[in-house]
Structure formats: C-alpha cells, structure tokens
Enzyme design. Structure first.
Site, mmCIF file in Angstrom:
data_model
loop_
_atom_site.group_PDB
_atom_site.id
_atom_site.type_symbol
_atom_site.label_atom_id
_atom_site.label_comp_id
_atom_site.label_asym_id
_atom_site.label_seq_id
_atom_site.Cartn_x
_atom_site.Cartn_y
_atom_site.Cartn_z
ATOM 1 N N TRP A 151 0.824 -1.205 0.000
ATOM 2 C CA TRP A 151 0.000 0.000 0.000
ATOM 3 C C TRP A 151 0.862 1.261 0.000
ATOM 4 O O TRP A 151 0.618 2.195 -0.774
ATOM 5 C CB TRP A 151 -0.926 0.013 1.219
ATOM 6 C CG TRP A 151 -1.793 1.236 1.279
ATOM 7 C CD1 TRP A 151 -2.999 1.424 0.673
ATOM 8 C CD2 TRP A 151 -1.500 2.468 1.971
ATOM 9 N NE1 TRP A 151 -3.489 2.695 0.939
ATOM 10 C CE2 TRP A 151 -2.591 3.345 1.731
ATOM 11 C CE3 TRP A 151 -0.438 2.903 2.758
ATOM 12 C CZ2 TRP A 151 -2.628 4.629 2.266
ATOM 13 C CZ3 TRP A 151 -0.474 4.191 3.289
ATOM 14 C CH2 TRP A 151 -1.575 5.031 3.035
ATOM 15 N N GLY A 170 -5.940 -2.647 -1.252
ATOM 16 C CA GLY A 170 -5.961 -2.678 0.202
ATOM 17 C C GLY A 170 -6.374 -1.362 0.836
ATOM 18 O O GLY A 170 -6.386 -1.257 2.069
ATOM 19 N N ASP A 171 -6.733 -0.385 0.025
ATOM 20 C CA ASP A 171 -7.091 0.930 0.547
ATOM 21 C C ASP A 171 -8.570 0.971 0.913
ATOM 22 O O ASP A 171 -9.441 0.795 0.055
ATOM 23 C CB ASP A 171 -6.784 2.004 -0.505
ATOM 24 C CG ASP A 171 -6.956 3.405 0.055
ATOM 25 O OD1 ASP A 171 -5.947 3.978 0.487
ATOM 26 O OD2 ASP A 171 -8.088 3.918 0.072
ATOM 27 N N LEU A 172 -8.855 1.219 2.186
ATOM 28 C CA LEU A 172 -10.236 1.209 2.658
ATOM 29 C C LEU A 172 -11.061 2.310 1.999
ATOM 30 O O LEU A 172 -12.250 2.119 1.711
ATOM 31 C CB LEU A 172 -10.268 1.362 4.182
ATOM 32 C CG LEU A 172 -11.648 1.305 4.846
ATOM 33 C CD1 LEU A 172 -12.331 -0.028 4.564
ATOM 34 C CD2 LEU A 172 -11.514 1.523 6.354
ATOM 35 N N TRP A 212 -12.085 8.611 -3.474
ATOM 36 C CA TRP A 212 -11.770 9.208 -2.163
ATOM 37 C C TRP A 212 -12.633 10.443 -1.917
ATOM 38 O O TRP A 212 -13.121 10.649 -0.808
ATOM 39 C CB TRP A 212 -10.288 9.580 -2.097
ATOM 40 C CG TRP A 212 -9.371 8.403 -1.908
ATOM 41 C CD1 TRP A 212 -9.595 7.303 -1.131
ATOM 42 C CD2 TRP A 212 -8.087 8.201 -2.504
ATOM 43 N NE1 TRP A 212 -8.532 6.438 -1.204
ATOM 44 C CE2 TRP A 212 -7.588 6.962 -2.033
ATOM 45 C CE3 TRP A 212 -7.309 8.961 -3.381
ATOM 46 C CZ2 TRP A 212 -6.341 6.462 -2.427
ATOM 47 C CZ3 TRP A 212 -6.061 8.462 -3.763
ATOM 48 C CH2 TRP A 212 -5.598 7.233 -3.294
#
Length: 229
Positions: A151, A170-172, A212
């Site tokens: 990440w 893997g980025d929430l 985001w």
C-alpha cells in the site's frame, strides 16, 4: 509507463476525466460534482517537487495517522535536520533512534526510516533508478524496506511518481468509494475490485482520487443506479 502531469498542465487529467466519464454514468456524475482532478505528482506532504527520499520518509510517518497528525510529526522530523531541513539519508542515520522518537515517531517507524536511509547509503536501494522501473518492479524494490508494504509503495507510485493506472486494493477509502459508486452491499474483495475498475483502465489512479472524494460527500450525492440493464 506515462506519468500523470507534474507541471500544472492539466491536459492529461482532462483526457483521463473524459474517458472515466464515458466509461461509467455515475462516475461521470461524480466527476461533474467534484470538478477537476487534484491529483498532483510530487506535491504531497513535503512540498512541491519533493525528493523521492522525502516522499518515502513522509509516507512512513503518515502510516495509520490522520493527515493532520502526520503533518505535525513530519514537521518535527524535518526540524531535526540541519537548518530545519530534512537531513539526507546519511545525515538521518546520524540521528539516534531515541531522538527520532522525540518527534513523535513510534519505535517501529523510527527503525523503518533508518532502514530506508541505510539501504540508500549502502546502494541496495537506488531511488534515482525507480523512475525507469515499471510499477511492480518499484513495489518489489520498495517492499524490501522495513515497514514499507504494497500500500505504501502504491501511494508512492500515485502521489510521487504520478503513475496513472494504480489500483490499491488494500485501501479502505477506495473500497468504500466503490461501495457507494456501485451500490454494493459490502466491501469488495480484491478480485471484485479489479473487475469493477476494469472499465477505468488505464486511468485508475484518477478514478481512485474521485472515489476518495466521494467518501467526503453526502450519502445522497449520486442518483440511484439504473436497474434492469
């Protein structure tokens, strides 16, 4: 291996935004609401035109911290250097771990920072060679450093090198953005993320930036998806 724009020229982003909007109706609606993409290579914590060493040091500091907390601690680390500037790798190695920790670093992050500096000084990590490598080669190379995983390497690819087609599964924040964009019932697994993001290639870095932003917006910002297609 074409990079995102780094000089303020928004032509590349304009091309990416047009392609993303054409690829998916709700992504197009999101882009219209958010406006121009603010993703800039080399312009994150540490300032415009920051060095690769500065970027990686900042990335280590910022792991699992809010941006505000990370900025505060990074500024303290920078202040440890001569003239209030971040020391170079050799200079950082001269700063004892306990002194680094007075800046607010955990022991693990202090050791990671020193390991990064040591590898650069020893020549086992050549930062100047990263620009010519492909994405996976860079991830493999950086992941040899203590405390730098996939990440962190992906964030370096996006925000420092400006690589245009990075998908950090893997980025929430990306996971949550996909839930909202596609009206999913649960966070998608990596395989599902790759499938959902396939129409956004080769501009997935820009798509992630908009995902985001979506997480910062009201729940009803997008119209319900059309059914029966």
């Amino acid at each position: 291996m074409t990079d995102l724009e780094t000089t303020g020229d928004t032509d590349f982003h304009a091309e990416a935004v047009r392609a993303l909007g054409a690829a998916h109706e709700r992504m197009g609606e999101l882009i219209a609401r958010v406006g121009a993409c603010g993703l800039r290579a080399g312009a994150g914590r540490g300032g415009d035109g920051r060095s690769h060493f500065t970027a990686l040091t900042a990335a280590i500091v910022g792991q699992q911290l809010s941006p505000k907390a990370a900025d505060t601690i990074f500024a303290r680390v920078v202040a440890l250097g001569p003239g209030g500037k971040l020391p170079d790798p050799a200079g950082l190695l001269e700063i004892p771990e306990d002194v680094l920790r007075t800046a607010g670093l955990s022991g693990s992050k202090a050791r990671s920072m020193r390991d990064l500096a040591a590898r650069i000084v020893e020549g086992t990590l050549r930062l100047e060679a990263l620009d010519a490598m492909d994405d996976e080669e860079i991830i493999t190379s950086l992941s040899q450093v203590r405390g730098i995983g996939r990440w962190t390497a992906e964030m370096f690819l996006m925000f420092q090198l400006g690589r245009p087609d990075i998908l950090p599964v893997g980025d929430l924040g990306v996971q949550k953005g996909l839930v909202r964009l596609f009206s999913l019932r649960k966070l998608p697994r990596p395989e599902r993320m790759h499938t959902l993001m396939r129409p956004f290639r080769p501009h997935r870095s820009v798509a992630c930036w908009y995902l985001w932003r979506l997480n910062e917006m009201p729940a009803d910002v997008l119209r319900p998806p059309r059914r029966g297609r």
